[in-house]
Design a protein around this motif. Structure first.
Motif, PDB file in Angstrom:
ATOM      1  N   GLY A   4      54.158  47.538  45.099  1.00 21.78           N
ATOM      2  CA  GLY A   4      54.783  46.627  44.140  1.00 21.78           C
ATOM      3  C   GLY A   4      55.259  45.323  44.749  1.00 21.78           C
ATOM      4  N   PHE A   5      54.731  44.973  45.903  1.00 24.65           N
ATOM      5  CA  PHE A   5      55.203  43.793  46.619  1.00 24.65           C
ATOM      6  C   PHE A   5      54.960  42.492  45.859  1.00 24.65           C
ATOM      7  CE2 PHE A   5      50.979  45.001  48.099  1.00 24.65           C
ATOM      8  CZ  PHE A   5      50.251  43.859  47.833  1.00 24.65           C
ATOM      9  N   MET A   6      54.014  42.495  44.917  1.00 24.33           N
ATOM     10  CA  MET A   6      53.690  41.278  44.182  1.00 24.33           C
ATOM     11  C   MET A   6      54.671  40.990  43.063  1.00 24.33           C
ATOM     12  SD  MET A   6      52.440  43.954  42.665  1.00 24.33           S
ATOM     13  CE  MET A   6      51.101  44.344  43.795  1.00 24.33           C
ATOM     14  N   GLY A   7      55.548  41.961  42.751  1.00 22.29           N
ATOM     15  CA  GLY A   7      56.504  41.766  41.673  1.00 22.29           C
ATOM     16  C   GLY A   7      55.861  41.905  40.303  1.00 22.29           C
ATOM     17  N   GLN A   8      56.436  41.238  39.320  1.00 20.19           N
ATOM     18  CA  GLN A   8      55.962  41.342  37.942  1.00 20.19           C
ATOM     19  C   GLN A   8      54.541  40.814  37.786  1.00 20.19           C
ATOM     20  OE1 GLN A   8      57.512  42.607  35.166  1.00 20.19           O
ATOM     21  NE2 GLN A   8      55.651  42.179  34.036  1.00 20.19           N
ATOM     22  N   TRP A   9      53.712  41.617  37.102  1.00 26.91           N
ATOM     23  CA  TRP A   9      52.370  41.140  36.762  1.00 26.91           C
ATOM     24  C   TRP A   9      52.497  40.229  35.553  1.00 26.91           C
ATOM     25  CZ3 TRP A   9      47.908  41.260  39.301  1.00 26.91           C
ATOM     26  CH2 TRP A   9      47.773  42.148  40.361  1.00 26.91           C
ATOM     27  N   ASP A  10      52.761  38.959  35.818  1.00 23.82           N
ATOM     28  CA  ASP A  10      52.953  37.985  34.757  1.00 23.82           C
ATOM     29  C   ASP A  10      51.746  37.065  34.659  1.00 23.82           C
ATOM     30  OD1 ASP A  10      53.187  36.476  37.048  1.00 23.82           O
ATOM     31  OD2 ASP A  10      55.347  36.172  36.856  1.00 23.82           O
ATOM     32  N   SER A  11      51.858  36.018  33.842  1.00 23.05           N
ATOM     33  CA  SER A  11      50.731  35.117  33.616  1.00 23.05           C
ATOM     34  C   SER A  11      50.278  34.424  34.889  1.00 23.05           C
ATOM     35  CB  SER A  11      51.094  34.078  32.555  1.00 23.05           C
ATOM     36  OG  SER A  11      52.251  33.355  32.935  1.00 23.05           O
ATOM     37  N   GLU A  12      51.204  34.196  35.834  1.00 24.56           N
ATOM     38  CA  GLU A  12      50.834  33.558  37.089  1.00 24.56           C
ATOM     39  C   GLU A  12      49.839  34.396  37.870  1.00 24.56           C
ATOM     40  OE1 GLU A  12      52.999  31.418  40.912  1.00 24.56           O
ATOM     41  OE2 GLU A  12      53.980  33.145  39.975  1.00 24.56           O
ATOM     42  N   LEU A  13      50.113  35.697  37.964  1.00 23.56           N
ATOM     43  CA  LEU A  13      49.214  36.584  38.695  1.00 23.56           C
ATOM     44  C   LEU A  13      47.941  36.885  37.909  1.00 23.56           C
ATOM     45  CD1 LEU A  13      51.497  39.264  40.415  1.00 23.56           C
ATOM     46  CD2 LEU A  13      50.215  37.417  41.486  1.00 23.56           C
ATOM     47  N   ILE A  14      48.093  37.174  36.631  1.00 23.81           N
ATOM     48  CA  ILE A  14      46.939  37.558  35.830  1.00 23.81           C
ATOM     49  C   ILE A  14      45.903  36.451  35.786  1.00 23.81           C
ATOM     50  CG2 ILE A  14      46.196  38.119  33.480  1.00 23.81           C
ATOM     51  CD1 ILE A  14      48.803  39.689  33.171  1.00 23.81           C
ATOM     52  N   SER A  15      46.367  35.201  35.761  1.00 21.24           N
ATOM     53  CA  SER A  15      45.426  34.079  35.705  1.00 21.24           C
ATOM     54  C   SER A  15      44.592  33.951  36.969  1.00 21.24           C
ATOM     55  CB  SER A  15      46.185  32.774  35.460  1.00 21.24           C
ATOM     56  OG  SER A  15      47.024  32.463  36.574  1.00 21.24           O
ATOM     57  N   LEU A  16      45.026  34.598  38.062  1.00 26.55           N
ATOM     58  CA  LEU A  16      44.312  34.512  39.332  1.00 26.55           C
ATOM     59  C   LEU A  16      43.341  35.670  39.550  1.00 26.55           C
ATOM     60  CD1 LEU A  16      47.293  33.420  41.621  1.00 26.55           C
ATOM     61  CD2 LEU A  16      45.469  31.976  40.711  1.00 26.55           C
ATOM     62  N   LEU A  17      43.319  36.633  38.621  1.00 23.19           N
ATOM     63  CA  LEU A  17      42.413  37.768  38.756  1.00 23.19           C
ATOM     64  C   LEU A  17      40.964  37.312  38.613  1.00 23.19           C
ATOM     65  CD1 LEU A  17      44.270  40.488  36.666  1.00 23.19           C
ATOM     66  CD2 LEU A  17      44.009  40.425  39.145  1.00 23.19           C
ATOM     67  N   PRO A  18      40.028  38.020  39.212  1.00 25.16           N
ATOM     68  CA  PRO A  18      38.610  37.673  39.076  1.00 25.16           C
ATOM     69  C   PRO A  18      38.176  37.635  37.611  1.00 25.16           C
ATOM     70  CG  PRO A  18      38.907  39.262  40.837  1.00 25.16           C
ATOM     71  CD  PRO A  18      40.235  39.145  40.141  1.00 25.16           C
ATOM     72  N   LYS A  19      37.135  36.885  37.341  1.00 24.79           N
ATOM     73  CA  LYS A  19      36.666  36.674  35.976  1.00 24.79           C
ATOM     74  C   LYS A  19      36.221  37.956  35.294  1.00 24.79           C
ATOM     75  CE  LYS A  19      37.247  32.226  35.942  1.00 24.79           C
ATOM     76  NZ  LYS A  19      38.276  31.611  35.066  1.00 24.79           N
ATOM     77  N   VAL A  20      35.911  38.996  36.062  1.00 25.21           N
ATOM     78  CA  VAL A  20      35.468  40.249  35.465  1.00 25.21           C
ATOM     79  C   VAL A  20      36.485  40.781  34.473  1.00 25.21           C
ATOM     80  CG1 VAL A  20      36.438  41.677  37.308  1.00 25.21           C
ATOM     81  CG2 VAL A  20      34.542  42.555  35.929  1.00 25.21           C
ATOM     82  N   TYR A  21      37.766  40.490  34.701  1.00 28.17           N
ATOM     83  CA  TYR A  21      38.802  41.016  33.827  1.00 28.17           C
ATOM     84  C   TYR A  21      38.806  40.351  32.460  1.00 28.17           C
ATOM     85  CZ  TYR A  21      40.688  43.647  37.700  1.00 28.17           C
ATOM     86  OH  TYR A  21      40.839  44.539  38.722  1.00 28.17           O
TER      87      TYR A  21
END
Length: 219
Positions: free
Chosen positions: A66-83
């Motif tokens: 859980g080191f990344m903290g909250q899965w918010d829009s900042e993180l989700i926007s950086l996920l690979p395009k497959v998502y």
């Protein structure tokens, strides 16, 4: 060399079913361990595509990785395009969130792309849908998520429990697989056309229906 989908492993090593993990899971997926220890480092890793276009995230339980903290829009926007074409990201009425379609074969995988879904569902003997564990609240991404195709992929004789949102599970498809015996039993605390309950499901001996008011009971 076969180009296997990448799974990014967050946190501790697996705890259970090492034979399944080593013989089957690793044969299908290239598992890479994330080395970051804080949110800032993880964000930089995503921006630089350090781990490539991974198809899934593997996190065994909420006390690790859980080191990344909250899965918010900042993180989700950086996920690979497959998502963008898979189950993720899922957005509810208040915030973007990361959902999970999880197997407990060797812990708890946290999130997955389409390849992971096709791999995991046929190995399940049960699915339990819950708004804070397996799936988020109902939205355009999760309606009919467990549909005829998903149910057909499950092992024959499997069971399904839904305490999340009624429209996540397609009831017509559920009725069909119950009638032919592919799914052996179901328990529903939420209903597709609430407050109406499916008369067909209510008449089936292998179906348990409750009213989603657990917080109101006295005991």
């Amino acid at each position: 060399m076969e180009n296997k989908p990448i799974v990014l492993h967050l946190g501790d090593a697996i705890k259970y079913n090492h034979a399944f993990y080593n013989d089957e899971f690793l044969a299908r997926f290239n598992v890479i361990q994330a080395t970051e220890t804080d949110r800032e480092g993880f964000i930089e890793a995503l921006k630089s595509k350090k781990y490539g276009d991974f198809s899934a995230l593997l996190r065994l339980h909420f006390q690790t990785g859980g080191f990344m903290g909250q899965w918010d829009s900042e993180l989700i926007s950086l996920l690979p395009k497959v998502y963008e074409s898979s189950l993720l990201p899922v957005r509810d009425s208040t915030r973007p969130t990361l959902t999970s379609l999880a197997s407990t074969k060797f812990g708890m995988p946290t999130a997955q792309g389409p390849q992971m879904r096709q791999f995991l569902i046929p190995r399940w003997s049960a699915i339990a849908l819950h708004p804070t564990h397996l799936l988020t609240s109902l939205n355009k991404h999760t309606q009919d998520l467990i549909d005829a195709k998903a149910l057909s992929l499950m092992k024959s004789g499997s069971r399904i429990v839904n305490t999340a949102r009624g429209r996540i599970l397609n009831e017509d498809a559920l009725i069909h697989v119950l009638e032919i015996g592919h799914i052996s039993a179901a328990a529903l605390d939420v209903h597709y056309n609430k407050p109406q309950v499916s008369p067909k499901l209510a008449s089936m001996d292998n179906v348990t229906l409750t009213t989603h008011i657990g917080e109101s009971i006295l005991n």
